[in-house]
Scaffold this motif. Structure first.
Motif, PDB file in Angstrom:
ATOM      1  N   VAL A 154       0.843  -1.206   0.000  1.00 45.63           N
ATOM      2  CA  VAL A 154       0.000   0.000   0.000  1.00 45.63           C
ATOM      3  C   VAL A 154       0.876   1.253   0.000  1.00 45.63           C
ATOM      4  CG1 VAL A 154      -1.660   1.351   1.338  1.00 45.63           C
ATOM      5  CG2 VAL A 154      -1.963  -1.117   1.101  1.00 45.63           C
ATOM      6  N   TYR A 155       1.876   1.255   0.869  1.00 42.62           N
ATOM      7  CA  TYR A 155       2.787   2.399   0.934  1.00 42.62           C
ATOM      8  C   TYR A 155       3.537   2.593  -0.383  1.00 42.62           C
ATOM      9  CZ  TYR A 155       7.052   4.967   2.078  1.00 42.62           C
ATOM     10  OH  TYR A 155       8.096   5.869   2.059  1.00 42.62           O
ATOM     11  N   ARG A 157       2.744   1.550  -3.349  1.00 40.63           N
ATOM     12  CA  ARG A 157       1.813   1.963  -4.402  1.00 40.63           C
ATOM     13  C   ARG A 157       1.576   3.468  -4.344  1.00 40.63           C
ATOM     14  NH1 ARG A 157      -2.038  -0.805  -7.451  1.00 40.63           N
ATOM     15  NH2 ARG A 157      -3.858   0.420  -8.054  1.00 40.63           N
ATOM     16  N   ASN A 158       1.446   3.996  -3.131  1.00 39.93           N
ATOM     17  CA  ASN A 158       1.270   5.444  -2.969  1.00 39.93           C
ATOM     18  C   ASN A 158       2.502   6.209  -3.443  1.00 39.93           C
ATOM     19  OD1 ASN A 158      -1.245   4.971  -1.856  1.00 39.93           O
ATOM     20  ND2 ASN A 158      -0.565   5.220   0.268  1.00 39.93           N
ATOM     21  N   ALA A 161       2.670   6.234  -7.252  1.00 40.40           N
ATOM     22  CA  ALA A 161       1.693   7.184  -7.795  1.00 40.40           C
ATOM     23  C   ALA A 161       2.181   8.623  -7.628  1.00 40.40           C
ATOM     24  CB  ALA A 161       0.344   6.990  -7.092  1.00 40.40           C
ATOM     25  N   GLU A 162       2.759   8.943  -6.474  1.00 43.04           N
ATOM     26  CA  GLU A 162       3.304  10.283  -6.260  1.00 43.04           C
ATOM     27  C   GLU A 162       4.437  10.577  -7.232  1.00 43.04           C
ATOM     28  OE1 GLU A 162       4.440  11.331  -2.348  1.00 43.04           O
ATOM     29  OE2 GLU A 162       2.536  10.749  -1.439  1.00 43.04           O
ATOM     30  N   TYR A 191      -3.842   3.795 -10.348  1.00 42.79           N
ATOM     31  CA  TYR A 191      -3.613   3.979  -8.915  1.00 42.79           C
ATOM     32  C   TYR A 191      -4.781   4.752  -8.303  1.00 42.79           C
ATOM     33  CZ  TYR A 191       1.083   2.785 -10.504  1.00 42.79           C
ATOM     34  OH  TYR A 191       2.163   2.156 -11.094  1.00 42.79           O
ATOM     35  N   THR A 194      -5.092   5.750  -4.425  1.00 49.48           N
ATOM     36  CA  THR A 194      -3.985   6.445  -3.762  1.00 49.48           C
ATOM     37  C   THR A 194      -4.309   7.918  -3.557  1.00 49.48           C
ATOM     38  OG1 THR A 194      -2.900   7.015  -5.853  1.00 49.48           O
ATOM     39  CG2 THR A 194      -2.361   4.872  -4.867  1.00 49.48           C
TER      40      THR A 194
END
Length: 304
Positions: A154-155, A157-158, A161-162, A191, A194
């Protein structure tokens, strides 16, 4: 080839010597002397390649290299273990450590001592870590390490995306609106869960507007307004402002003031080997002194 001409006393001495070397390696790992632990584990594997601790030594070498920040060696040891023992009961641990190695390489050496935005770096290791943790969850969904791996995916993936949004913002600043729109669309489509989606939609609005694609800009604006009405690009009257917005990504003051000195890797030590039935090692610990319940080295630390 079996040993010819030996007796039970020789076999007992052989097992005792192997066990002593293994316990010595364990002592080094527990004390944090990972370099010595690596040397002893390598010596154990070389002297007793078919002994009862051979596979365990290969597994713990991954851990020792990782904790000693020898990431290349840890990656090689993990790949070797998975290749040689694909059906091993602890292969999920080897995969987990592979993911942590890539994750640590993506963070950099000084991230524990100063604020840093990891999404503005090369994403190669971050993407590789995401793939490895995803593989672990797919192949071993009931693993003891699944919870931590899921939190890390999860982290990661974020972060990915950033990173896409950062690139899109760069393209916006350079006037490359088509490229910016493509990057932003990737975030919205791939994403969608996110936090970066809001900024990606704002980039789509601006990029399409400047390209003269008013209908596409209005569609993105409508989605942004409905799902993220408090996005900073909206003024007090609810109008969208065409301007770059930068989010605060600083870490907490507590993390900064402690200089990350307590920020040790969230990785459990290797799983201990089970002795075969009837095997009593020298200086065996009294079982009555052992705590009940799940051993501490099987507990997983969540991503904090």
């Amino acid at each position: 080839m079996p040993f010819i001409g030996g007796d039970d006393e020789d076999d007992e001495e052989f097992e005792t010597t192997e066990h002593i070397l293994y316990e010595s390696a364990q002592s080094s790992l527990r004390s944090g002397n990972y370099r010595a632990g690596v040397e002893k584990l390598q010596r154990l594997e070389a002297r007793f390649p078919f002994g009862r601790y051979a596979e365990q030594a290969q597994l713990e070498l991954i851990y020792a290299h990782y904790m000693g920040a020898s990431y290349d060696e840890a990656e090689a040891a993990a790949e070797r273990f998975v290749r040689l023992h694909p059906q091993h009961r602890d292969v999920d641990y080897a995969l987990y450590l592979r993911g942590l190695v890539a994750f640590s390489e993506g963070r950099g050496l000084f991230d524990r001592f100063r604020p840093s935005d990891i999404s503005k770096r090369d994403m190669t290791n971050i993407r590789r870590s995401f793939v490895i943790f995803t593989e672990l969850l797919r192949e071993h969904p009931d693993s003891d390490y699944a919870l931590d791996a899921r939190q890390r995916t999860v982290y990661l993936r974020n972060v990915i995306a950033e990173a896409e949004v950062n690139v899109a913002n760069y393209y916006i600043s350079r006037g490359a609106y088509v490229a910016a729109a493509n990057r932003a669309r990737t975030v919205v489509e791939n994403y969608s869960q996110t936090p970066a989606v809001a900024e990606a939609l704002a980039i789509l609005v601006e990029a399409n507007y400047r390209l003269g694609l008013d209908e596409a800009a209005n569609d993105a604006l409508r989605i942004l307004a409905i799902n993220h009405p408090r996005y900073p690009a909206f003024d007090d009257e609810g109008n969208f402002v065409l301007a770059e917005t930068i989010r605060n990504r600083d870490r907490s003051w507590l993390n900064i003031m402690t200089l990350g000195l307590l920020d040790r890797p969230d990785v459990p030590p290797p799983i201990q080997i089970d002795h075969p039935e009837g095997f009593v090692p020298p200086e065996a610990v009294d079982e009555e002194e052992q705590p009940s319940g799940k051993p501490w080295w099987r507990r997983i630390l969540s991503l904090g």
